[in-house]
Structure formats: C-alpha cells, structure tokens
Design a protein around this motif. Structure first.
Motif, mmCIF file in Angstrom:
data_model
loop_
_atom_site.group_PDB
_atom_site.id
_atom_site.type_symbol
_atom_site.label_atom_id
_atom_site.label_comp_id
_atom_site.label_asym_id
_atom_site.label_seq_id
_atom_site.Cartn_x
_atom_site.Cartn_y
_atom_site.Cartn_z
ATOM 1 N N ILE A 31 79.357 -7.109 -28.624
ATOM 2 C CA ILE A 31 78.898 -8.343 -28.090
ATOM 3 C C ILE A 31 79.750 -9.579 -28.728
ATOM 4 O O ILE A 31 80.005 -9.562 -29.857
ATOM 5 N N PRO B 118 68.131 -5.557 -17.708
ATOM 6 C CA PRO B 118 69.301 -5.755 -18.766
ATOM 7 C C PRO B 118 70.744 -5.521 -18.382
ATOM 8 O O PRO B 118 70.740 -4.931 -17.064
ATOM 9 N N THR C 273 66.712 -2.881 -25.459
ATOM 10 C CA THR C 273 67.979 -2.567 -24.957
ATOM 11 C C THR C 273 69.099 -2.834 -26.045
ATOM 12 O O THR C 273 68.748 -3.972 -26.759
ATOM 13 N N THR C 274 70.145 -1.830 -26.230
ATOM 14 C CA THR C 274 70.830 -2.134 -27.398
ATOM 15 C C THR C 274 72.342 -2.441 -26.542
ATOM 16 O O THR C 274 72.686 -1.795 -25.762
ATOM 17 N N TYR C 275 72.757 -3.606 -27.145
ATOM 18 C CA TYR C 275 74.007 -3.842 -26.560
ATOM 19 C C TYR C 275 75.123 -3.810 -27.538
ATOM 20 O O TYR C 275 74.871 -3.964 -28.803
ATOM 21 N N GLN C 276 76.474 -3.240 -27.038
ATOM 22 C CA GLN C 276 77.741 -3.002 -27.853
ATOM 23 C C GLN C 276 78.414 -3.993 -27.625
ATOM 24 O O GLN C 276 78.695 -4.607 -26.512
ATOM 25 N N ILE D 211 73.649 -12.445 -20.877
ATOM 26 C CA ILE D 211 72.340 -11.623 -21.183
ATOM 27 C C ILE D 211 71.112 -12.394 -21.265
ATOM 28 O O ILE D 211 70.170 -11.902 -20.714
ATOM 29 N N TRP E 293 77.072 -3.621 -20.277
ATOM 30 C CA TRP E 293 77.209 -3.799 -21.697
ATOM 31 C C TRP E 293 76.278 -3.084 -22.526
ATOM 32 O O TRP E 293 76.634 -3.066 -23.828
ATOM 33 N N SER E 294 75.459 -2.414 -22.377
ATOM 34 C CA SER E 294 74.484 -1.753 -23.037
ATOM 35 C C SER E 294 75.142 -0.364 -23.418
ATOM 36 O O SER E 294 76.114 0.055 -22.698
ATOM 37 N N HIS F 123 68.960 -10.773 -18.510
ATOM 38 C CA HIS F 123 68.017 -9.843 -18.894
ATOM 39 C C HIS F 123 66.748 -10.531 -19.511
ATOM 40 O O HIS F 123 65.765 -10.215 -19.087
ATOM 41 N N ASP G 45 70.186 -5.704 -30.646
ATOM 42 C CA ASP G 45 68.999 -5.300 -29.847
ATOM 43 C C ASP G 45 68.244 -6.214 -29.148
ATOM 44 O O ASP G 45 68.059 -7.455 -29.745
#
Lengths: 592, 374
Positions: free
Chosen positions: A75, A93, A70-73, A83, A97-98, A87, A62
């Motif tokens: 990573i 953002p 913003t939540t990234y996955q 980022i 990738w989010s 961001h 987060d």
C-alpha cells in the motif's frame, strides 16, 4: 455507535521503511477530511501494529469493517482514497490490492504464540495489550500463585531458552530461586546479533508489554527486585517502544513498588549495547552492564549463582520471556501440546535467502523443514533448486535437500550437525557457493571475536585466511585436512560459545559439500560461479550482435568493440562484477 | 575440604581452590601463560586445559574450582595435541626474534615453544605489526610480542589500582593500550613489566645490558623508603667494574614481588660517579681561608664552590666523633632544647624509634619530628 471501522497499519521497522508512516498519516487525514466517521455513523480507528511477518509485502494494511477483515499489500499513500471510496464507503474491498493466496499459504502452517498479538495490537498502547488479556498473567501470578507454583508451571510447560542453547527455563528459574541472596536480578537478553536474524526486534517492536510481563513473572518466581533489558543500540524503534511501554507499565502499577497491591516490587532498567556480537554471551553481557569490556569469563560459576554484580542472575532471551504470559494464561498443558517430546511450544524463525516468501515465521517445534521451505516459504525463487538450508546463523550448520523431512527441533537439528540457534534460517540455491557461505560466516565471527582467548582470536583468523585462499584459487590439497583439524581444535579449546561454534559453518559445509571445496582447490573452479577470482568473462562470437549494451554497462571500461561487430573483454581490466552478464539480452556473455 | 584425584594422585584441599592450584600442590606441571598466582584467573591462553571426568570438553584448570570426587587428567594425547595447536596459533602471530629479544632465556613463551617443539608453523598467516612509539622513559612496550594474556592489565588494576591500560579493539586486532592510545603516563611502577610472560613489556634501561646467564643476582632491601621491599639486584661485570643492570623482586618476598617506580627503575644512582660512598665533613670558611682559598664578596653561600671544595672526606669514626662532640658542645652551651631532630620516611620504624629515643633520652629534648608530617 456499535459498528466500527478499524484500520491496522504495519509499522515495524520493515513497515516504516516501506512507507508505513506516510500511509498512516494519509489514512488519518483522509478519514478526517472527509468526515467518514460521522458520515457512516461508525467509530473509526487507525492505529499502528507491529511486524506481521511478511515484510516483503509491506506496507500491509488491515481494513476491518464490521468484523470483516481485508488485508491489503504494497500500500502507498496514493492508493488510500480508492480504498476509502470502494471499501469503507462502498463496502466492496479492492480485490486487486488485497493479499493473494501466497499470503495465506505463508500463514497457514504457522502457529502463533509469541507473535499472536504482534501485528494485531498497537505496541505503543498499554490499553491495547490489556484489551487482549495483557497483564492478566501478572495478576494471576501475584494473587493466586506462589513463586514455586510459577516455577512448576514453567517446568511442566517444557519451555526451553530461545536464545540458542535451549536450556529449560523452569529449571534455570528453580536453581536461581534456591540460591540465598539479598539481591537477585533478571536480565532480558535483547542483544540479537546473528546476521539476518530479527525475531527479537520484531517481538519488542510488536508487543513490548509481553516481554515486560514475562520479566515481571520471572522476577517474582526467582525473587528478583531489579531487572535489566540489554538491548542493542542499533534497534532504535524497539528501544523507543520499550521505553514507552516501561513508562506506561510503571504508571499503571505493573512495575514499581508493591505491584497490584502485593508485597512484590520490581523495576526495569535499560542498558544499550554498543554493537558487540559477543555481548549476547551471558557473561560478556553481564560484564558490559557492569561497565567493563564485554568479554566472557569461564563458567562455572554460572550467572544463576554469581551473575550481575556477583549476585544470582537469570538471563532469558526476548522470545523466551514473551512466551511466559501466554503459558501462565493458557496453562502448561496448552503450551506443551505444541512441539515434540523434548522441544515444546513454537519457535520464531527469520526465514531468508532464496525462498519466495521471506519474513518472520512462528512454527510449532517439530514441523518439517519441507513445510517451512515449500509451504510457508513458497519454495525457491525463479524455479531454481534448493541446495541447502543454513540454520542457526554463524554458530549453525547446513542441511541438505535430502534432509527436507527432518523435524525442526533442538535434538533433530543437533543430530545432523546444525542447531536451532536463535532462529536464523537461510535457504540457499544452486547459485550459492558453499565455500563462500562458510567464508561469510567466518568473516563475521572473526570480526566479532572479543580477542580474549587464543583459539578464537587467532584460530578463526587462520580459518578465514584458509577459506580466503581457497576461494581465490590458491588453496592447497592439504588445506582440507588442516581446515578440519583446526576447526575441531578451535571448537574444543575456545572459551565461550562464540569460538566453540564459530567453525560449525566450515565443518558442516565440509561434511556435506566437500566436492565444492575440492573443485575450488583442484580445478580452480567455483561450481556456483560466485568466487570472483575463479571466474572469467568472455563474449561468445556466435551470439554477440555488437549492440554495445555490455560496453555501456561495464564500470571498468574493459569491453571494447565497434558497433554491430564482435565485442571483447580485456581480462586485465575486468573486475568481474558481472554487469555485462546481467545486461546482455543475447546470452553472449559467458561466465566460466 | 574436598578430595580430588589428579593424574591418579589424591589430594585433600579447601573448596575454593582451583584445579591448577591443586595440581601445583601435587607438583604436577601444567603449562600456563596467562595465569599468575597473585592475580584473578583470566582463562585466555587455554594452555592449562585439563580433562575432567563427566565434563564433555576440556576445561581451563586455572578457572575451574575443585569439587568433591573430581577426577582430573592433565596430560593426554588429546590435550597435548590441543596445547600444541594453541602454541602454534600464538606463535603464528609472534615475531620470531628471540635472538635479539630482551626476554630470551627468561621467557615463558620461548620455554613452551621449546617444550612443544614448535618452529615451523603450519598455521602461519598474517601477523599484527605495530610501530613502537611510546615515549615514556621507563617501560618499553612491544605490542607485536604481546600474547594478550592480560597479566599487565590485571596487575595495573588489581595490584596497583591505576588502570592505565586495558584491552582495545576486537578480535585479531585486539591490543593492550592506554586510553586513546596515548603514551603511557602512569606511575611507572612496572608491575606490568614484572608479570609479562613474553618480551612485550621490558624496562627501557635494560636494553642490551646482558643476558640472564651473565648476571649475578643479589638479594637486598630497597633503600628508598621505610617500607623495606625486598629487591634483587642484577649485577653484570662490565668494563668499569660491576654494574647493576636491572632490579627485580621475587614473588616469595613479603612485598610479593611488587615494587614502585623508584625501587624498580631508580637504580642508576648506584653506579653514578657522584654517589656519596664515604662521610663528608664540611670545611668551614675559616679553615678554607686558612688554606688559601679566598671568600668572594657577594657570595655568602659559597655557591661558586664545588662540593669537593665545600666538603672533605672522612672516616665513619671521625665523622661520628665529630658529630658527638659538636652536639655535646651545643647542649652544654645552649641547653638541650637548642637541638632538634628531624627523621626520615626512608628509615625503618625501628630506626625512627631509635632516633626519637636518642633525641629524647640522650639529648634530652622533645624537639623531634618526621618528614612525613611536613
């Protein structure tokens, strides 16, 4: 510096396995090297958080800038500089990738009580817990409530034990409170052992203070001055965080003598389990703490009357205890507003198997199975069809697709021959053999039987032998009746919950998938193509191009053939691993 | 006191009684394997299950305490069916060799198998196989015959306080073993042998010495020490007369059937040819020389002579008269304080009392002591 950048990195066991530690180190060093905090005139806080459920998308991060999250996955450390550039500095953002829609769908129907702070706060900081009203419930209980008040709130909330049996927590506390004794104990059962279940681990790793607070309140209610957490040694991270949390709580005066200036004193000890599943059974757990072999004993006397060292003892599951601070803080009415008439609140499930989104979920009791599988789980992977949902782990049973509208609560699941259990939920599709599923669970319970009583020690062994025969094509017609009658006898005569529920996976699959058993026995055929001994692999002449891919993939050297000519499989050498089937691009390998 | 009903019969009993105990008071038979009246309940064999009104599933009567108004059924079609399944399960993991088993005829498991008519087993499957390898001199442990009733473990712990054995491993592989599975190295009291309901624990010296039906049982008192445990000698006719082949002790004796290694296994002296059965009087060197046997120069203690050359057999009257006359002589010549008495822990309290009385009042000296003080 009012403005703040907050970066939360998922560092539960799943997050760490996916590289969470490296991601955090990388964030910290990049932010420091580039002096971002000074450059942007903002406080910059990087910290770890516990599991947030969707472990498949780890490492989840987060990034919160000016309260915009913003939540990234997925990573990795090499993604961090972008980022920061785009961001954190640029304010824009990194969209690609989010997290996408499926992440939001996964969370939409969930209601988080127990997990509300998991994945949000740093589990290794008591201040983080206090910042989200942590230990407020302890303060409220010790300053404004009598033990009987606490019991009343628990009874009113309708909370039932989350370890599997579903006994009302308030009633258990009240009985123990009423027993006269110079010493009482409260035990947190963290010996989570169902295959595929990781609810309790995630709670302890993500929010250990909630469990400790639950224990303090419970101890106050029943009049215990000592507590134990019985936790399996296979949970090193949970143990580490719990030990740290107990130390912090003791330093701050939430544990120890005269807590918050009151007359109430309470301390917690840890006891590490040595890996026996049966030690999750409360009398075996007590024996184990006492230094004896972990074997259950007959009840009565129940532990609330005669438990640890012969003293009145309450044993609550991790999830049950973690609910308690929230119930005290928000009130019994708030808690009982979730759920059904008899099953209140929420339940954490470990959703696994063939659904798209596997992970840890918390849902209100009474949610339909359909919502869990299709809305939260995102449906079945690879466009296949759902065959069954197995709930309750090795003690549970199967639900079929025509039961999708069933409400997931204690009563409704029991009515169709399954259980909520501790919260395992496995989705099975057309590629799963139900006989094999039953065999898998029996293998587990048979190996984990303590050996004390005859039906569990020998009965589960005989059941497993029968299932093994059936999956090998050696089953006899009369085995079906024998399976059923022995299953019922083992259930009726076993000493503890392990043996009494071990045959459930057999009875449930026999009830709903008898045709699969019959196919194995009569036609010597496994409809799902799982049972190796009933499979034969052959190569279809019309599709084989003689590319040799299967020959190279075969680990047993069972495939021969010249280049660009038909290849053949030697059935005597074939070990039925399926490597040729997976590797063939022309679908010329036939599995039958 | 509470009143309960078992199979329609009412009984008033103290609260801490178990259902099984209550049933036995009423002479209602309930089959058991792991239960032993002198040991804490285990609840493992599941044979003693009963139905209690208001409880949805069968419960073990050995572990369930009675409560007011309880209504118990001990034998219904459902219960007998479940018991038969349990027997089939036990026997599916038990060697079918009653023909050469030491315990045959006195085996609870054999009796119950007979009672439930279990021979052909629909639940046959893998059996545990172990090699007998325990090198101890007294106790034969045949773990293949073990049904894991825990009576041996409990007797070792609760009665003897030794804890030489316990459960090892898990599930089907569970077995009773010593730590690290070494040879048994304990006191060898044999309580484990006494409580074993099958042939898993037997005395090594008992092997092939005879079936119980050919044996005459003689109740007596153990001669080894002053405790005076009641023992039962198992005597069998053999080529050389009668032979003691085994020693046991009954549960209704004051020692409750428990014995020590000497009482239980130290019985071979009875049939030993060297055993003294008559009083012996020592032959003085003077008498021996008079009868022609010469004394050797460097052997002051006559160590080259056999016991039969050192002593001669006498009758009890002769021996006692001899002792009395010699004591009298010594007392007259040297005074009472020249005599001392040393008593034995093998004697009973009464015997020890009489002996000190004899030394003090008859001989007239306080020179009396006891081996237990040495």
């Amino acid at each position: 510096m009012n403005k703040k950048i907050e970066i939360k990195i998922c560092m539960g066991t799943g997050g760490i396995a996916a590289g969470g530690t490296e991601v955090r180190d990388s964030f910290e060093s990049s932010l420091k090297d580039r002096n971002i905090s000074a450059e942007l005139q903002m406080g910059c806080d990087v910290h770890k958080v516990g599991c947030r459920g969707l472990c498949a998308k780890d490492v989840l991060v987060d990034v919160i800038v000016n309260n915009q999250k913003t939540t990234y996955q997925y990573i990795k450390p090499n993604m961090i500089s972008r980022i920061i550039d785009e961001h954190i500095i640029g304010g824009d953002p990194v969209g690609e990738w989010s997290v996408a829609e499926d992440y939001h769908n996964f969370h939409e129907k969930q209601v988080k009580v127990v997990l509300s702070d998991c994945g949000n706060i740093d589990p290794e900081s008591i201040d983080a817990y206090i910042a989200v009203n942590g230990y407020k419930a302890t303060e409220q209980v010790l300053k404004n409530m009598t033990p009987q008040d606490v019991v009343e709130v628990m009874k009113k909330s309708g909370l039932r034990g989350r370890g599997g049996a579903g006994f009302p927590t308030g009633v258990k506390w009240e009985v123990c409170r009423g027993v006269e004794s110079d010493q009482k104990y409260i035990i947190c059962n963290a010996d989570e052992g169902d295959p595929g279940a990781f609810m309790d681990r995630a709670v302890i790793e993500g929010n250990p203070h909630a469990v400790i607070e639950g224990m303090i309140i419970g101890a106050y209610a029943i009049g215990a001055s000592k507590g134990y957490v019985y936790i399996r040694a296979e949970y090193p991270l949970a143990i580490e965080r719990l030990v740290h949390a107990i130390k912090e709580a003791t330093e701050r005066g939430f544990l120890g003598k005269n807590i918050l200036g009151s007359d109430f004193s309470f301390s917690i000890k840890l006891k590490l389990g040595a890996g026996a599943f049966v030690c999750g059974e409360e009398t075996a757990l007590i024996a184990s703490i006492e230094g004896q072999r972990g074997m259950p004993r007959a009840k009565p006397p129940f532990p609330v009357y005669k438990g640890l060292w012969g003293k009145p003892t309450v044993i609550n599951n991790v999830e049950t205890l973690a609910n308690i601070p929230y119930i005290i803080r928000n009130g019994a009415e708030w808690f009982s507003s979730y759920g059904t008439e008899k099953s209140k609140g929420t339940k954490v499930f470990a959703l696994t198997g063939k659904v798209k989104n596997t992970g840890l979920i918390e849902v209100p009791m009474g949610i339909t199975l359909k919502e869990i599988i299709y809305d939260i789980g995102g449906g079945i992977e690879g466009g296949k069809t759902l065959k069954a949902v197995q709930t309750g782990g090795p003690s549970g049973g199967c639900l079929t697709p025509d039961m999708l509208d069933i409400n997931v609560d204690y009563e409704s699941l029991a009515k169709v021959g399954s259980i909520v259990g501790s919260g395992g939920m496995i989705a099975l599709d057309e590629d799963d053999c139900m006989v094999n599923v039953a065999k898998y669970f029996l293998q587990f319970t048979q190996a984990e039987s303590c050996g004390k009583c005859v039906p569990c020690r020998i009965g589960t062994k005989r059941l497993l032998e029968m299932l093994d025969r059936i999956t090998k094509g050696l089953g006899k017609e009369e085995d079906l009746a024998l399976l059923e009658s022995l299953s019922n006898d083992v259930k009726a005569t076993s000493l503890c919950g392990l043996g009494q529920t071990a045959p459930n996976p057999i009875l449930s699959t026999l009830k709903y998938f008898k045709d699969e058993y019959e196919a194995h026995i009569r036609d010597k055929r496994c409809p799902a193509g799982v049972c190796k001994d009933l499979l034969t692999y052959s190569i279809l002449e019309q599709f084989c191009t003689g590319c040799g891919a299967c020959m190279r993939a075969c680990p047993a050297g069972a495939i021969t053939g010249e280049k660009k000519k038909l290849h053949t499989i030697d059935p005597d050498l074939c070990i039925k691993c399926g490597a040729c089937f997976d590797v063939c691009k022309f679908k010329s390998v036939k599995k039958s | 006191m509470v009143t309960i009903t078992i199979d329609g019969k009412k009984i008033e009993i103290p609260e801490n009684t178990t259902v099984l105990e209550a049933a036995r008071m009423l002479d209602i038979p309930i089959p058991t394997l792991c239960h032993h009246p002198k040991l804490t309940p285990f609840g493992g064999c599941r044979m003693c299950i009963v139905e209690i009104k208001g409880i949805p599933r069968p419960v073990t009567s050995c572990t369930t305490p009675v409560s007011e108004g309880m209504e118990v059924a001990t034998s219904t079609a459902q219960l007998e069916g479940l018991r038969k399944t349990v027997m089939e399960l036990i026997l599916s993991d038990h060697p079918n060799d009653c023909m050469i088993c030491e315990k045959a005829g006195a085996c609870t498991l054999q009796e119950l198998a007979y009672f439930y008519g279990v021979r052909e087993n629909r639940l046959a499957g893998e059996r545990r196989t172990y090699t007998k390898k325990d090198g101890n001199p007294f106790i034969e442990r045949d773990l293949e015959k073990c049904i894991l009733c825990s009576r041996c473990v409990k007797a070792c712990d609760e009665i003897q306080g030794v804890e030489a054995i316990d459960f090892g491993y898990r599930g089907f592989k569970s077995k009773i073993c010593t730590s690290y599975e070494k040879d048994l190295d304990c006191e060898f009291c044999g309580q484990c042998v006494a409580v074993c309901p099958t042939g898993a624990h037997t005395g090594k010296q008992w092997a092939f010495k005879g079936r119980q039906k050919d044996i005459r049982e003689i109740d007596t008192v153990c001669p080894y020490c002053g405790t005076g445990c009641n023992i039962t000698l198992h005597v069998r006719k053999s080529v050389s007369g009668e032979e003691v082949v085994r020693v046991t002790s009954k549960e209704d004796t004051w020692n409750e059937g428990w014995l020590c290694v000497k009482g239980r296994f130290g019985y071979k002296f009875i049939n030993n040819p060297d055993r003294l059965t008559k009083p012996l009087i020592r032959i003085t060197p003077k008498d021996r020389e008079a009868s022609g046997v010469k004394r050797e120069e460097n052997s002051p203690y006559d160590s080259h002579l056999t016991p039969y050359e050192l002593f001669r057999e006498a009758t009890w009257d002769e021996a006692l008269d001899y002792v009395a006359s010699r004591l009298k002589e010594i007392k007259e010549k040297h005074g009472a304080d020249s005599i001392g008495g040393l008593s034995s822990a093998r004697c009973t309290n009464e015997e020890n009392y009489l002996f000190q009385k004899f030394i003090r009042a008859v001989i007239g000296t306080n020179n009396i002591d006891h081996c237990a003080r040495l």
